[in-house]
Each structure stands twice: as structure tokens, then as C-alpha cells.
Motif scaffolding. Structure first.
Motif, PDB file in Angstrom:
ATOM      1  N   TYR A 237      27.682 -76.910 -40.368  1.00 53.65           N
ATOM      2  CA  TYR A 237      28.189 -78.607 -40.300  1.00 53.65           C
ATOM      3  C   TYR A 237      29.041 -79.844 -39.215  1.00 53.65           C
ATOM      4  O   TYR A 237      28.447 -80.802 -38.298  1.00 53.65           O
ATOM      5  CB  TYR A 237      28.564 -79.298 -41.604  1.00 53.65           C
ATOM      6  CG  TYR A 237      27.915 -80.613 -41.665  1.00 53.65           C
ATOM      7  CD1 TYR A 237      26.849 -81.478 -42.418  1.00 53.65           C
ATOM      8  CD2 TYR A 237      29.089 -81.996 -41.509  1.00 53.65           C
ATOM      9  CE1 TYR A 237      26.978 -82.568 -41.917  1.00 53.65           C
ATOM     10  CE2 TYR A 237      28.909 -83.047 -41.610  1.00 53.65           C
ATOM     11  CZ  TYR A 237      28.061 -83.498 -41.628  1.00 53.65           C
ATOM     12  OH  TYR A 237      27.379 -84.878 -41.417  1.00 53.65           O
ATOM     13  N   ASN A 238      30.460 -79.218 -39.038  1.00 56.78           N
ATOM     14  CA  ASN A 238      31.630 -80.152 -38.405  1.00 56.78           C
ATOM     15  C   ASN A 238      32.399 -79.151 -38.107  1.00 56.78           C
ATOM     16  O   ASN A 238      32.694 -78.158 -38.713  1.00 56.78           O
ATOM     17  CB  ASN A 238      31.146 -81.199 -38.934  1.00 56.78           C
ATOM     18  CG  ASN A 238      32.204 -82.216 -37.272  1.00 56.78           C
ATOM     19  OD1 ASN A 238      32.618 -81.671 -36.367  1.00 56.78           O
ATOM     20  ND2 ASN A 238      32.225 -83.146 -37.834  1.00 56.78           N
ATOM     21  N   ALA A 239      33.100 -79.002 -37.265  1.00 54.50           N
ATOM     22  CA  ALA A 239      34.331 -78.576 -36.757  1.00 54.50           C
ATOM     23  C   ALA A 239      35.632 -79.331 -36.254  1.00 54.50           C
ATOM     24  O   ALA A 239      35.760 -79.815 -35.814  1.00 54.50           O
ATOM     25  CB  ALA A 239      34.933 -77.409 -36.038  1.00 54.50           C
ATOM     26  N   ASN A 240      37.004 -78.840 -36.714  1.00 54.64           N
ATOM     27  CA  ASN A 240      38.421 -78.971 -36.584  1.00 54.64           C
ATOM     28  C   ASN A 240      39.087 -78.036 -35.804  1.00 54.64           C
ATOM     29  O   ASN A 240      39.139 -77.061 -36.533  1.00 54.64           O
ATOM     30  CB  ASN A 240      38.667 -80.097 -36.735  1.00 54.64           C
ATOM     31  CG  ASN A 240      38.874 -80.667 -38.640  1.00 54.64           C
ATOM     32  OD1 ASN A 240      39.828 -79.550 -38.661  1.00 54.64           O
ATOM     33  ND2 ASN A 240      38.285 -81.039 -39.289  1.00 54.64           N
ATOM     34  N   PRO A 241      40.243 -78.372 -35.827  1.00 46.73           N
ATOM     35  CA  PRO A 241      41.070 -77.113 -35.384  1.00 46.73           C
ATOM     36  C   PRO A 241      41.740 -76.677 -37.087  1.00 46.73           C
ATOM     37  O   PRO A 241      41.813 -75.756 -37.143  1.00 46.73           O
ATOM     38  CB  PRO A 241      42.332 -78.110 -34.798  1.00 46.73           C
ATOM     39  CG  PRO A 241      41.832 -79.002 -33.405  1.00 46.73           C
ATOM     40  CD  PRO A 241      41.095 -79.090 -34.415  1.00 46.73           C
TER      41      PRO A 241
ATOM     42  N   ALA B  82      33.730 -75.357 -28.133  1.00 51.52           N
ATOM     43  CA  ALA B  82      34.563 -76.281 -27.801  1.00 51.52           C
ATOM     44  C   ALA B  82      34.642 -77.593 -28.927  1.00 51.52           C
ATOM     45  O   ALA B  82      33.365 -78.076 -28.722  1.00 51.52           O
ATOM     46  CB  ALA B  82      34.473 -76.774 -26.308  1.00 51.52           C
ATOM     47  N   LEU B  83      35.781 -77.560 -29.342  1.00 55.43           N
ATOM     48  CA  LEU B  83      35.799 -79.296 -30.413  1.00 55.43           C
ATOM     49  C   LEU B  83      35.760 -80.352 -29.350  1.00 55.43           C
ATOM     50  O   LEU B  83      36.047 -80.448 -28.932  1.00 55.43           O
ATOM     51  CB  LEU B  83      37.240 -78.781 -30.846  1.00 55.43           C
ATOM     52  CG  LEU B  83      36.922 -77.242 -31.899  1.00 55.43           C
ATOM     53  CD1 LEU B  83      38.873 -76.664 -32.431  1.00 55.43           C
ATOM     54  CD2 LEU B  83      36.036 -77.965 -32.583  1.00 55.43           C
ATOM     55  N   ARG B  84      35.347 -81.203 -29.575  1.00 54.65           N
ATOM     56  CA  ARG B  84      35.869 -82.663 -29.692  1.00 54.65           C
ATOM     57  C   ARG B  84      36.244 -84.258 -30.130  1.00 54.65           C
ATOM     58  O   ARG B  84      36.953 -83.234 -31.087  1.00 54.65           O
ATOM     59  CB  ARG B  84      34.221 -83.150 -29.316  1.00 54.65           C
ATOM     60  CG  ARG B  84      33.076 -81.782 -29.018  1.00 54.65           C
ATOM     61  CD  ARG B  84      31.672 -82.144 -28.630  1.00 54.65           C
ATOM     62  NE  ARG B  84      30.807 -81.395 -28.488  1.00 54.65           N
ATOM     63  CZ  ARG B  84      29.998 -81.551 -28.008  1.00 54.65           C
ATOM     64  NH1 ARG B  84      29.232 -82.446 -27.984  1.00 54.65           N
ATOM     65  NH2 ARG B  84      28.862 -80.584 -27.946  1.00 54.65           N
ATOM     66  N   GLU B  85      36.446 -84.895 -29.408  1.00 57.65           N
ATOM     67  CA  GLU B  85      36.994 -86.230 -30.234  1.00 57.65           C
ATOM     68  C   GLU B  85      38.779 -85.562 -30.449  1.00 57.65           C
ATOM     69  O   GLU B  85      39.237 -85.970 -31.733  1.00 57.65           O
ATOM     70  CB  GLU B  85      36.597 -86.127 -31.380  1.00 57.65           C
ATOM     71  CG  GLU B  85      35.482 -86.554 -31.168  1.00 57.65           C
ATOM     72  CD  GLU B  85      35.005 -87.757 -32.688  1.00 57.65           C
ATOM     73  OE1 GLU B  85      34.848 -87.115 -33.144  1.00 57.65           O
ATOM     74  OE2 GLU B  85      33.698 -88.204 -32.224  1.00 57.65           O
TER      75      GLU B  85
END
Length: 571
Positions: free
Chosen positions: A336-340, A365-368
């Protein structure tokens, strides 16, 4: 929704009736922004987006049964014309809450875990009264009021998820539906580039507790210093959840089963109860504790809380969904989504769930992440490359830092470097003999020379190139153009500095070379353009018993990868 005549809707939104709208016609709900979701009695809100203009679907909505359209310009059919449709939607939701004085509003925010915690808490509140909660992650300036407008006179609890893309966003959402209980999970790295730092993220998340009345309750993660410090920003009563003894709602004796599901003793001021989660990953404990703390403040007995938490399964899509194919391949869809932070949590859970099995991962690759983006994506690559995977697929654009970090970590995990190996420098303390003088030691584009011993007894990875004239492993069959045969051949001609363009078809090698010494296995790493290509690549690698993690930022739509691998059409 509380039924409202069009005349009242126009009054609330400071709008004007148009298109021969009958002021006495009653909207009974639902209020929708997608014309395909219109039902008889609906109000269709026409929003203009970057690619689609809802006004173009007004007539379709009326034909489907909408009583009227909330629009910013005249449309075909009955309508309420307002200056700003999104603002009018918020005003309508705010009026709805004022008409439901018996409703208790509970807000949930944090950098990670909001949706899972919201789902758990909604399950708890449903035990004591009719409950409304968002579908999936309806947590912004549109989803929030749309959820509120689903409530009716029977609703007693409203569990709302609040997201922030900047300072002031959560404050605006709390004005629509003022909460009595505010739950703050954590302050992490999601949207780091938008906010500019974790302190700014904490400031934004803390707007939830600032909105609470003196009679309310702030439910705070006592294990997160930035969240714990939010206690000074509210006049409400504060209760802490976490693992530390200072938390009034805490988990003790946490254990994990072979599938990565946690069990623990839930301790509260009035007693304890055993919880065995059906949710995957150690991070699910934090979400369960947050829901338990809010439920406890609402008066639920600890035994009831524990029973409901133990029965809960993922209620929102693409969040640690674990599915077994008929051939025994397990797919973990956390796309659904991802961050570090959530990436680290997912890989930790995956290591437990996939123990003893060949593991593969599809990431992006992660964004924002702002200026820290390249460094954090390189770190993501190191995390994945050093996770002991048989294969790693990086999908989509801006993959350079991820690939760089992954290759670096994979070589280190395999005990490889560009210089001579020293005894004891293999992973997990394994001994690596020093090669004789003049012998070539395998680098990232070379096959190990005969007699070189790797630390884990695995064969050299596919895609490695041998330098000019270097002998192949003893007994290895030769392929065309000097490449080794099955299990050893690379994708192109062998020669000094020959590029490695990617792996050949088929799964990563297993076992050792016939009659030869063992060689280290390195994670196969490839880059593909999109989610569909990732599924196609993965299909050539998997065999019965393997396990796959699929996780990346929402924009990459990696849930399509998981669905295709499971044999279905992408949704």
C-alpha cells in the motif's frame, strides 16, 4: 447520513440551488465523489482534479439516482452551486457532527500504522456501539469528511484516521470532527522531504492532542520520545502505551511464531490477558497496544480487548497480506505504501516468516524524502541487499541509489571484495582462506577461481563473469562463448570488465559445482521498469516453497505485482 433537504444543504454550504433543483428533495446518502458509487438518494460532489473533472460526470450521476450535484459551476441536472466543493464538503460534514451529540470521535495519527490501528480500534468500539470508520486510508481533506457523512442517528463511535502532508492539515481535520480521544502512534520518516525534519513531523502530528478538550484523553506511545513529549501540548488526560514499565497499557513477554505473528501478555491497570495476534510483524504489537489503550479508556474489559485483538485479521488491503499459493509459494503483499521505517519493519517480519526458505523481494525507491532521499534510498538498498535474499527486484524510476546500496550489501554479505580476502572475514564469522600469491580473488564481476572457499558453501551467483583465461570451477560444463554451463553461465561474452546486464532466466543457483569447492552465493539483483515487469521477472525465479515480499511507495502500484504472482488480474 442524517437526511437533509437540498435547501438545508445549500444553507450549510453557502450555496445556491440550480438546474431546477427542488429545495424539498431529500438527500439520504451516501455522499460520494465517484460517479460510479452513486446510489439512489446520493449527493454527488463534483471535484476538478489534475486529470478528471467531476463536473463532466454530473449527468451520469443524476441518471444513477443522485438527488443533486454539489458543484462549482452549472451542470446538467439539479445542483447546489458553491465556490469551493472541497470546502463545502467539509462544512457539510461539520454540520453532520453537530447533529450527532451522542457520537464519540476518536482520532488516530502517526507516521506508520494508522490504518491498522484504526481497523483494530473500530473492531473494539463495535463491541459497545454502532461504529463508523474509514474504508482503507480515507484520511485526508476529502476522505475525512466523506467518512463523517456516513454516520447517522444510530452511530455512537467514529474512529477517524488523520493524515498530514504539512503543518496545519491535522488541525483542519479536527475542526471538521472534534475528537474526544486522540491516539498518536509514532513520529517517523514518512513525508520527511515535505516536512523538512522529524521535529516538524512531530509538530504536525501533535495538532491532534492540541485539539482535545480538557475532558478528553490523549493516548500516546511512551516508547517514542517525540510522541511522549506531546503530553505537554494538551489539557486532556494522558495515558501511555508501549513496552516500557512506565506505560500503563503495555506488552510483556512478547514472542513470535514461525509465521511472524506476535503473542504477548497485555497488562493494564486493572489486570492482564493473553493476546495472540493474527497480524504479521513485530510492529503490529505497537498498533494493538494503541487500540487497546483507547479501548480501555472507553471502559472495555481487558479480557474483551484481548479476545478482539486476537481475532483480528487485516481489514484493509495490501498491508502485510500473507497468501499461500497452491504450490506453496507465499506472497507477502505490503504494497500500500512505504517509508524507511515501514521498510525496516517489513523486512524484519519477512526474515521471520521466511526463515529456512528461499526469499525474494520486490521493492522500489522511496519518495518524498527531500535532500535525504538519495542517502535513505541507498540505506534501503543495503537493508534489502544484506537481508539474505535469493533475489531482489527493484522496480521503477530513481532506482540508482537503491541498486548501489543493494549491490554493496550483497557483496559484503557474500564475503566478497575487490581486494584479497583475510581469514575470518566471511559473514557470521566464517573462515575464508587466504588465496595463494598471484591468485585472483572474486570481485563483483568475476567468478571465483577453483579452490577458493566461500563461507556458506553456496555456488557462485548467476550473472558473474570470469576474467580472460580464468579456469571455470572444476567439472563445470562449458557453455557457448566461454561461459560456463547450467548454473554458472553469464549473460554475455566473458572478458575483462565485461558488463553484467542482469541474470539469465531461471532461479538463482543452489548447491555447489560438481566435484568442486563451495562458492559463496550473492543475492541476484535486477532493475525493471514497472510492477508488471517485476511480476514477469519473478515468475521465472519462483519455485514451490519460496516466499516473496512486495513493498514500495503507493505511486508504484506494486500491489499489481503481488496480484499477478498470485495468478489474478491486477486491480
Amino acid at each position: 447520513m442524517i437526511p437533509l433537504p437540498l435547501a438545508r444543504i445549500a444553507e450549510i454550504t453557502s450555496g445556491a440551488l440550480s438546474g431546477m433543483a427542488d429545495p424539498r428533495a431529500v438527500v439520504r446518502g451516501p455522499v460520494v465523489i465517484d460517479s460510479r458509487a452513486v446510489e439512489p438518494g446520493s449527493l454527488f460532489v463534483a471535484l476538478k482534479g489534475a486529470r478528471v473533472d467531476g463536473h463532466d460526470y454530473a449527468a451520469q450521476a443524476i441518471r444513477a439516482g443522485a438527488v443533486a450535484v454539489l458543484a462549482t459551476r452549472p451542470v446538467e441536472g439539479p445542483s447546489v452551486i458553491v465556490p469551493d466543493a472541497a470546502a463545502a464538503l467539509a462544512e457539510l460534514a461539520s454540520a453532520q457532527i453537530r447533529g450527532l451529540p451522542k457520537v464519540t470521535v476518536i482520532g488516530v495519527t502517526g507516521s506508520a500504522g494508522k490504518t491498522t490501528t484504526k481497523d483494530l480500534l473500530a473492531r473494539l468500539t463495535a463491541r459497545i456501539g454502532p461504529t463508523i470508520a474509514p474504508v482503507g486510508s480515507f484520511n485526508n481533506e476529502l476522505g475525512h469528511p466523506l467518512t463523517v457523512l456516513r454516520a447517522d442517528a444510530d452511530t455512537r463511535y467514529m474512529v477517524l484516521e488523520l493524515a498530514a502532508r504539512n503543518i496545519g492539515h491535522i488541525k483542519d481535520l479536527t475542526r471538521i470532527a472534534p475528537p474526544q480521544i486522540g491516539v498518536v502512534l509514532n513520529v517517523g520518516t514518512a513525508h520527511l522531504g515535505v516536512f523538512g525534519g522529524k521535529e516538524a513531523i512531530a509538530k504536525a502530528k501533535g495538532e491532534l492532542v492540541e485539539s482535545l478538550p480538557r475532558s478528553g484523553v490523549a493516548v500516546l506511545n511512551g516508547d517514542d520520545p517525540l510522541v511522549r513529549d506531546m503530553a505537554s501540548r494538551t489539557d486532556a488526560r494522558v495515558t501511555y502505551f508501549g513496552h516500557h514499565e512506565s506505560a500503563s497499557i503495555r506488552a510483556e513477554g512478547v514472542t513470535m511464531d514461525v509465521r511472524g505473528r506476535a503473542s504477548f501478555t497485555l497488562r493494564t491497570p486493572s489486570g492482564t490477558a493473553h493476546v495472540s495476534l493474527k497480524l504479521y510483524g513485530a510492529h503490529a504489537v505497537e498498533n494493538a497496544l494503541a487500540a487497546a489503550a483507547a479501548g480501555y479508556e472507553l471502559g472495555l474489559p481487558v479480557a474483551t480487548i484481548a479476545a478482539e485483538l486476537s481475532e483480528a485479521t487485516p481489514a484493509s488491503r495490501w498491508r502485510m497480506e500473507v497468501t499461500d499459493r497452491p504450490d506453496g509459494v507465499t506472497v507477502v503483499n505490503d504494497a500500500y505504501n512505504a517509508n524507511p521505517d515501514s521498510m525496516r519493519a517489513a523486512f524484519e517480519a519477512f526474515a521471520v516468516l521466511g526463515r529456512g526458505r528461499r526469499r525474494f523481494a520486490v521493492i522500489a525507491a522511496l519518495r518524498e524524502l527531500g535532500e535525504e532521499g538519495p542517502a535513505l534510498n541507498t540505506e534501503l538498498g543495503r537493508l534489502a541487499g544484506g537481508a539474505g535474499l535469493a533475489g531482489l527486484i527493484v522496480a521503477g524510476p530513481d532506482a540508482g541509489p537503491v541498486l548501489e546500496g543493494a549491490h554493496e550489501a550483497a557483496q559484503a554479505a557474500a564475503g566478497l571484495s575487490s581486494g584479497p580476502q583475510q581469514p575470518g572475514h566471511g559473514p557470521q564469522g566464517a573462515s575464508v582462506p587466504v588465496p595463494p600469491p598471484g591468485a585472483q580473488v572474486p570481485g563483483p564481476h568475476q567468478a571465483p577461481p577453483p579452490g577458493w572457499h566461500g563461507p556458506q558453501g553456496d555456488v557462485a551467483p548467476q550473472g558473474w563473469q570470469a576474467p580472460d583465461g580464468a579456469p571455470m570451477p572444476p567439472g563445470a560444463p562449458q557453455g557457448p562463448q566461454g561461459n560456463a554451463g547450467p548454473g554458472w553461465h553469464g549473460p554475455g561474452p566473458v572478458g575483462p570488465g565485461a558488463p553484467v546486464t542482469g541474470p539469465v532466466a531461471g532461479p538463482p543457483p543452489v548447491g555447489g559445482p560438481p566435484g568442486g569447492a563451495p562458492y559463496p552465493q550473492m543475492t541476484r539483483i535486477v532493475h525493471v521498469p514497472d510492477a508488471v515487469a517485476a511480476a514477469a521477472e519473478l515468475a521465472g525465479w519462483l519455485r514451490p516453497g519460496d516466499v516473496v515480499l512486495v513493498k514500495g511507495p503507493r505511486a508504484m502500484e506494486l500491489e499489481r505485482t503481488a496480484e499477478l504472482v498470485l495468478g489474478g488480474a491486477p486491480q
